[in-house]
Design a protein around this motif. Sequence first.
Motif, PDB file in Angstrom:
ATOM      1  N   THR A  95      12.260  -4.394   6.051  1.00 55.46           N
ATOM      2  CA  THR A  95      10.784  -4.450   6.459  1.00 55.46           C
ATOM      3  C   THR A  95      10.350  -3.187   7.106  1.00 55.46           C
ATOM      4  OG1 THR A  95      10.982  -6.686   6.540  1.00 55.46           O
ATOM      5  CG2 THR A  95       9.244  -5.658   7.620  1.00 55.46           C
ATOM      6  N   GLU A  97       7.320  -0.897   8.699  1.00 53.02           N
ATOM      7  CA  GLU A  97       6.029  -1.125   9.673  1.00 53.02           C
ATOM      8  C   GLU A  97       5.330   0.045   9.517  1.00 53.02           C
ATOM      9  OE1 GLU A  97       5.831  -3.649  13.123  1.00 53.02           O
ATOM     10  OE2 GLU A  97       5.563  -1.562  14.074  1.00 53.02           O
ATOM     11  N   THR A 114       2.660  -4.472   7.718  1.00 51.85           N
ATOM     12  CA  THR A 114       4.000  -4.458   7.342  1.00 51.85           C
ATOM     13  C   THR A 114       4.232  -4.573   5.903  1.00 51.85           C
ATOM     14  OG1 THR A 114       4.200  -6.694   7.898  1.00 51.85           O
ATOM     15  CG2 THR A 114       4.999  -5.228   9.466  1.00 51.85           C
ATOM     16  N   SER A 116       7.598  -5.308   2.869  1.00 51.72           N
ATOM     17  CA  SER A 116       9.103  -5.429   2.567  1.00 51.72           C
ATOM     18  C   SER A 116       9.448  -4.905   1.388  1.00 51.72           C
ATOM     19  CB  SER A 116       9.454  -6.945   2.355  1.00 51.72           C
ATOM     20  OG  SER A 116       9.124  -7.623   3.533  1.00 51.72           O
TER      21      SER A 116
END
Length: 196
Positions: A95, A97, A114, A116
């Motif tokens: 993940t 950010e 964010t 993934s």
Amino acid sequence: AAVTQLASAGIPVHVFPLAPRELGDTWVDALHLPARLAPGGLIAAVVDVGSQRETGAMVEIRAGGKVLGSKAVTLTPGTTSVTVDISVDDAGAVTLEARVTSANDPLEPNNVLTRSAWVAPRPRVLYVEGAPASARYLSAALDQSGFEVETRGVAGLPSTAEDLAQFDVVVLSDLARSALPDPKIAVLATWVEQSG
């Protein structure tokens, strides 16, 4: 056209003009990543940053609290695309950010976005080099780009498709055709046809 259609259907339409809020805000709009990510390789991540004013800002990309890359930029009103070079250590799900920080920014919640991503295992490269002294240049470039490189001389070219199956790519460099035995060339051709 839509208003006319609604009016003909007897549906009332009320118009309320809304002025944009000019707060001098800065925010993260999007995070773009390459289609394929590999651990250890350099990844050019692009962060789209919006701003309502000209300001200096710091754009960061983090994973698990660790800063993977950052860049100081000057933003102008509108959207600015900022390329940040990052590297991810391990294969698997991650993940990321994206974060923007600027002085006197009135809204904090929209400063972080964010996303993934999947980091594929490092592709394995068999690099067969005829001039061993020059092998380090391409080998280092491939390694920095996220490949796992095994360098061999011409005698190290596998003679079976099973031996080639462990690799994703085969690079032949500075090799005369006469240095490559016909059976090994046939195995290489079959491997390419069957494994793509």
